[in-house]
Design an enzyme around this catalytic site. Structure first.
Site, short mmCIF file in Angstrom:
data_model
loop_
_atom_site.label_atom_id
_atom_site.label_comp_id
_atom_site.label_asym_id
_atom_site.label_seq_id
_atom_site.Cartn_x
_atom_site.Cartn_y
_atom_site.Cartn_z
N GLY A 686 0.82 -1.20 0.00
CA GLY A 686 0.00 0.00 0.00
C GLY A 686 0.86 1.25 0.00
N CYS A 687 0.25 2.37 -0.37
CA CYS A 687 1.00 3.62 -0.49
C CYS A 687 1.45 4.15 0.88
CB CYS A 687 0.17 4.65 -1.23
SG CYS A 687 -1.50 4.86 -0.59
N TYR A 688 0.48 4.29 1.79
CA TYR A 688 0.84 4.71 3.15
C TYR A 688 1.88 3.75 3.73
CZ TYR A 688 -3.11 7.98 4.08
OH TYR A 688 -3.99 9.03 4.11
N ALA A 689 1.64 2.43 3.51
CA ALA A 689 2.49 1.40 4.11
C ALA A 689 3.91 1.45 3.57
CB ALA A 689 1.88 0.02 3.87
N THR A 690 4.07 1.74 2.28
CA THR A 690 5.41 1.80 1.69
C THR A 690 6.24 2.88 2.37
OG1 THR A 690 4.69 0.97 -0.46
CG2 THR A 690 6.70 2.29 -0.42
#
Length: 876
Positions: A686-690
């Site tokens: 995920g974007c936030y997770a990256t």
């Protein structure tokens, strides 16, 4: 004076497509009374309008590049809604081009722009007067308006105003008729002209109320005296007075000719720079009567407006082209500045101003060269420098030796320089002085389309593009390319890159045939800030040896991420799109893809199975919402072709928590790249997770066992997808910040799972379009200084082309549109037991599409960064 090159047939066909698309977009809502009711709340209207915003922008891309469209949208929305534009509509436009006008205004409305529209009604008045046997009478070009004529004037204004408002509402646009109360006037000369007024003041209250309510204000040019007598005022004059009060970025006059025409050549005049050209223009023998009056009035109007304001004279069919592209379509008139040409550094009045202009140079920004050394290199060299007074644009041409083709050494323009067409004016001056010219830019230059349009030919190699104009001799062009290629190879060897292919764009003389241009990069040893060999335990793999083309199928690719991935694949040396599936877009052509003509399909599970069995697809990309891709994955598994190992990349969260060991988590900078290389199923993070993982991972060992890092994340509204919701309703986001999923967000679980460390995450959505900012509080179990921590991160990510470590806290506006992650800040408290780290990422790129392409490249054995413009990454 430069004539902007416009393909008229293309513009007209694009305008027609835009009008048809507008009618298609809003046809359903227009038939639903509640959607156009004036009682509907502004937030509800805003939600509906912005639900079509992305589609409208994609359609606008048909007449300009994505960069141009987004750039002008940001420019137009940089001021209050009331200050976007005043559009004056001639009466003949409403009679002959009503649907085109309504469609054009609807497009502006659907991207959140609210022009103030003022219309005339001259032809309609004449027609009615003639039918009643009344011959119109004029003195000095001003209609004499007696009581009989005024009766007709008022009636015509009300009818035409209602006609335009009705046409807009049929397209789902809220519009408010404003037929009085705006212009106060006194008699111009009651005895001579009767009921003709001279405007004394403008009351913008009704206009502001209309825009605040989410409706386009549609005005007439009728004015009133203090005692209530209605007076007729020329619509052009009223538009000018309105502009003086509103101070808009654009004043637009719509007419049938589509601009001012040169009296000798008959060609449309593209740009008039008043400070540079006004006096000479008025001396032209063909500038007389109405043309001279129009130019003088515009000069007077712009004199006291901000320099950012401009006047556009344009046809209704070309309105989008004029507003949203660099080339424009009508006649653009602005104050501008005088241009200056200098051949000596001492001629520059301010060395600091010159340094500011040179600071825009990418070579200066990347520390390849300093400004001082560049300026010293110009000493004793024959050159000519061009620029406007504030040096919004600076161009430097090196003259070279005898028989050598001059070189455009620098062309450095600010955003204002591009937006206000200063670049075109400077270019026109260069073309007058130089019959031949050559220049080189980076392939990742966001203004490359401008360079292509102004060149006769081009040749690309190793990430650079050579351009030229005015060279007809075949041998001269061949020598030029050979010299460029030689320098390119030397630079490639010095930088460690490995050229694999080159391209030539066909020149005007037909010498060269265009092919695609690609370059790959090879990893080189990196050293840490402390002089040690890099400590990255998972460095990038050496570039793969695979050069075989591969076919990609995108399932569910209509959203923002799908389009971003399409753009990347379009520039990839080996990947080709074979199928793209979207139920909503089935049958429509795939926009933005130039390698082949592809139409959207509506692929079902049985279609997926058939394609997999036939070996027609090498990479499946699942760009679907969470929870819906399992049937497609199962179909591929059931139909696995033993002779061909296809790869599945899932962009959703469905397989990020896989416990079957069938899926590999694809975060190359943290995960074992060798595992990704042999994986057949890859879950894209995920974007936030990256961003959160990359910002926390290097310091994990310094975090106390029972401590919980806290992540405060804010995303642009593109992260909320295209489906209308309060989180992507720009009106709801205006002056607002929306927290959501306060606990147990899926990315909180994702980061905690991957790091093996519980974190707390609170997401928010803000009013910008794309880009994420994380502010992360991390407890420390031992004392570390800010420098210590920064060194840890620099060592950990040494050699990672898509990660930048900087001492400053990165800004989300700087990462938007870039392909990497920026980590910085490293603020440590006095007790040195807590550090605050800031990380930024573009949620559509490294947060999704760019990372997907990394995983594809690794899995298929290509270079990890093939197709990714690694130069388009922020450097610390």
């Amino acid at each position: 004076m430069m004539l902007r090159s416009v393909n008229k047939l293309f513009v007209r066909s694009s305008a027609g497509a835009l009008r048809r698309a507008t009618r298609s977009l809003v046809s359903t809502s227009a038939r639903t009374p509640s959607r156009v009711s004036v009682a509907t709340s502004a937030p509800a209207i805003g939600s509906r309008l912005y639900s079509t915003r992305s589609t409208v922008i994609q359609l606008l891309d048909n007449i300009g590049s994505k960069r141009e469209v987004e750039q002008y949208l940001k420019y137009f929305t940089s001021v209050n809604s009331q200050q976007f534009a005043v559009i004056k509509v001639g009466g003949a436009i409403i009679t002959d081009y009503l649907q085109e006008l309504a469609s054009s205004l609807a497009f502006l409305y659907h991207v959140g722009l609210y022009p103030v529209v003022l219309h005339g009604t001259g032809p309609q008045i004449n027609e009615i007067l003639e039918q009643e046997g009344v011959i119109p009478d004029y003195i000095d070009g001003i209609r004499i308006t007696d009581s009989k004529t005024m009766e007709v004037v008022r009636k015509c204004f009300l009818e035409q105003n209602l006609k335009l408002v009705t046409a807009l509402e049929e397209l789902g646009v809220r519009a408010r008729p404003i037929t009085g109360g705006v212009f106060s006037a006194e008699y111009l000369d009651q005895e001579k002209y009767h009921l003709v007024g001279k405007i004394t003041s403008v009351n913008k209250t009704a206009i502001e109320a209309s825009i605040n309510a989410g409706a386009l204000p549609i005005l007439t040019s009728l004015a009133e005296t203090p005692d209530g007598q209605i007076l007729n005022v020329n619509a052009d004059v009223a538009a000018g007075e309105l502009a003086r009060v509103m101070e808009p970025l654009k004043i637009v006059y719509l007419n049938e000719k589509g601009g001012l025409l040169h009296g000798v050549t008959g060609e449309k005049i593209s740009v008039i720079n008043l400070d540079e050209e006004y006096e000479d223009l008025l001396k032209e023998p063909w500038v007389k009567y109405g043309t001279k009056l129009k130019i003088k009035e515009i000069k007077e109007l712009l004199t006291y407006l901000p320099r950012s304001s401009s006047v556009a004279i344009i046809s209704v069919n070309d309105l989008q082209k004029e507003l949203f592209t660099d080339s424009g379509a009508g006649t653009l008139i602005r104050r501008g500045y005088r241009l200056h040409a200098r051949d000596n550094l001492d001629q520059f009045p301010s060395k600091e101003q010159l340094r500011t202009a040179l600071a825009r140079d990418p070579d200066v920004q990347s520390n390849k060269i300093s400004i001082a050394s560049y300026l010293r290199g110009l000493e004793g060299v024959s050159f000519k420098a061009y620029g406007d007074e504030p040096l919004e644009v600076l161009a430097i041409v090196r003259n070279g030796q005898e028989n050598e083709i001059p070189v455009l050494d620098k062309l450095l323009a600010s955003k204002n320089g591009w937006l206000n067409n200063v670049t075109d004016n400077v270019w026109s001056a260069i073309r007058k002085d130089y019959a031949q010219l050559q220049w080189v830019i980076s392939e990742s230059d966001e203004n490359s389309s401008w360079h292509f349009s102004n060149a006769d030919g081009s040749f690309a190699k190793n990430g650079k593009i050579l351009f030229w104009y005015g060279i007809e001799d075949t041998k001269a062009i061949s020598d030029l390319i050979a010299d460029f290629s030689k320098k390119s190879v030397l630079e490639s060897v010095n930088s460690g890159s490995n050229p694999t292919a080159s391209a030539v764009k066909k020149s005007v003389s037909g010498v060269f045939q265009q092919t695609r241009s690609f370059s790959t990069t090879r990893s080189t040893p990196f050293f840490s800030s402390r002089g040690q060999l890099n400590a990255n335990p998972n460095p990038p793999l050496k570039d793969g040896t695979n050069t075989k083309p591969a076919k990609v199928a995108l399932i569910g690719a209509r959203g923002y991420t799908g389009q971003a991935l399409i753009d990347l694949i379009n520039r990839h040396p080996y990947l080709e799109i074979a199928h793209v599936s979207s139920r909503e877009n089935a049958g429509r052509p795939l926009a933005g893809y130039t390698k082949a003509s592809i139409n959207y399909e509506n692929l079902q599970v049985e279609d997926i199975k058939r394609l997999e069995e036939s070996g027609a697809v090498d990479v499946w990309v699942m760009a679907l919402p969470n929870g819906v891709c399992q049937p497609f994955v199962n179909a591929i598994d059931e139909a696995r072709n033993p002779a061909k190992n296809s790869v599945i990349i899932d962009l959703s969260a469905d397989y990020r928590f896989d416990e079957t060991n069938q899926w590999t988590y694809g975060l190359p900078e943290l995960n074992n790249r060798a595992e990704i290389a042999k994986a057949r199923k890859i879950s894209n993070p995920g974007c936030y997770a990256t961003a959160a993982q990359l910002a926390i991972a290097p310091i994990l060992e310094y975090i106390p066992i029972d401590a919980v890092p806290s992540v405060f994340g804010v995303s642009g509204y593109s992260g909320a997808g295209t489906k209308p919701s309060p989180k992507n309703d720009v009106e709801n986001l205006r002056d607002n910040l929306i927290p959501y999923s306060l606990t147990d967000h899926i990315h909180e679980r994702e980061v905690s799972s991957q790091l093996g460390k519980q974190i707390a995450f609170t997401p928010h959505v803000a009013a910008w379009f794309q880009g994420i900012s994380h502010t992360i509080n991390i407890p420390l179990k031992e004392k570390l200084s800010s420098r210590d921590i920064r060194n840890i991160y620099q060592d950990r990510y040494a050699g990672e082309k898509l990660i930048t470590v900087t001492g400053e806290a990165p800004l989300v506006k700087d990462v938007s549109g870039k392909h990497g992650v920026v980590i910085g800040g490293f603020g440590v408290n006095k007790k040195q037991d807590r550090v605050v780290i800031v990380a930024t990422i573009d949620n559509l790129l490294k947060g999704a599409a760019t990372q997907c392409l990394q995983n594809i490249n690794i899995a298929l054995g290509y270079g990890e960064y093939d197709g990714i413009p690694v130069d388009h990454v922020i450097r610390g």
